[in-house]
Design an enzyme around this catalytic site. Sequence first.
Site: not given
Length: 422
Positions: A139, A216, A219, A242, A380
């Site tokens: 991302h 990261d 997700q 999220k 993104c």
Amino acid sequence: MSALPARREAPAAPAGAGFDVAAVRAQFPILSTTVHGRPLVYLDSAASAQKPRAVIDALARFYERDYANIHRGVYELSQRASALHDVARRKVQRFLGAADWREIVFVRNATEAVNLVAQSFLAPRLGPGDEILVTEMEHHANIVPWQLVAARTGAKVVAAPIDDTGELDLEALAERIGPRTRMLGVVWVSNVLGTVNPVEEIVALARRRGVPVLIDAAQAVQHLAVDVRALDADFLVFSGHKVYGPSGVGVLWGRLEHLSAMPPWQGGGDMIERVAFEGTSFAEPPFRFEAGTPDIAGIHALGVALDWLEGLGLEAVAAHEAALLARAEDALARIPGLRLLGAPKRRASLLSFTLEGVHAHDLGTLLDLEGIAVRTGHHCAMPLHARLGVSASARASFAAYTSVEEIDALARALRRIAESWR
């Protein structure tokens, strides 16, 4: 700081009972609304998940009964708000399996967390010719912050490639970890391909070379159980919105030894020990990184969201989402002219695709007219789209509240569009 709350377990289900998606959906008021006169089919949870009644009510109750600024007042209301804030930090600690509550830093989102690490941890360690390693599937939030510090210090950002299935090339990644590599930033779950990267293996590879790792997990945490001690990374970031929590709240987890050695990134109230014109001394972690008044109610509600998700049971949610994904993959693969992006061995709860002859933005508009909300554009992740040879795609992403009927509605709508545009 209050005691660590016990991990919530899902209530035992009757023998043979499946995941009760209807009961889950009933907890989300927005899912009963309509769009263009059609029932809302919300398939953009990877961008931002909808909020259950428990989170909505927690926000309202906090503002109605408990709101005051924290860590500043001796009066009872401020003490109560501060205690709830501390409990939320403990809940995040428990959710991530962190060793110490001081390793949990509240920020606005995962993007701010990466920027904090880039500016406070990495920038002082960088010099001309040094390298920051990322991957082609990142991302923008795990690319641009590193580019900013690289430009300032004379370092450079290097990308490890993916293969045509959307899997990270681990051999190429290993080859790119060199004597000048100062940081590895890697996504756990791709927000475009859904690829679940083997982060444990990646961290171990970097650890052998003495390279710190930021994961990261924006997700990942809503789909996969997390234990940062087992991962053995240096930093992990995620966004509250999220994971069924409010927007404007995010988390940076960092090893306490790193946080203790890092200078503040921003200055202001509540991050200091003593202020004088001759000089200022700073609070210990995590408070030195939390300048100013935070989103007090949002942080409290994030803790409620984590309780709610753990109450469902992450394993049960993951099994439900895996069934949805399999159904969606099968149905969409049968549509003439539709291309699914990537075919990783392990994919989390989303699919990105293109439809021959239909621009992604047009496709999103046509689906919207049927009440179906999907993401369109580059998500993104422009470098990844360039690698895949497309300028834009559509993305359908699933959550605990997504139903089989919604997957089928998407497939029917896409088939109609494909037939009408041929």
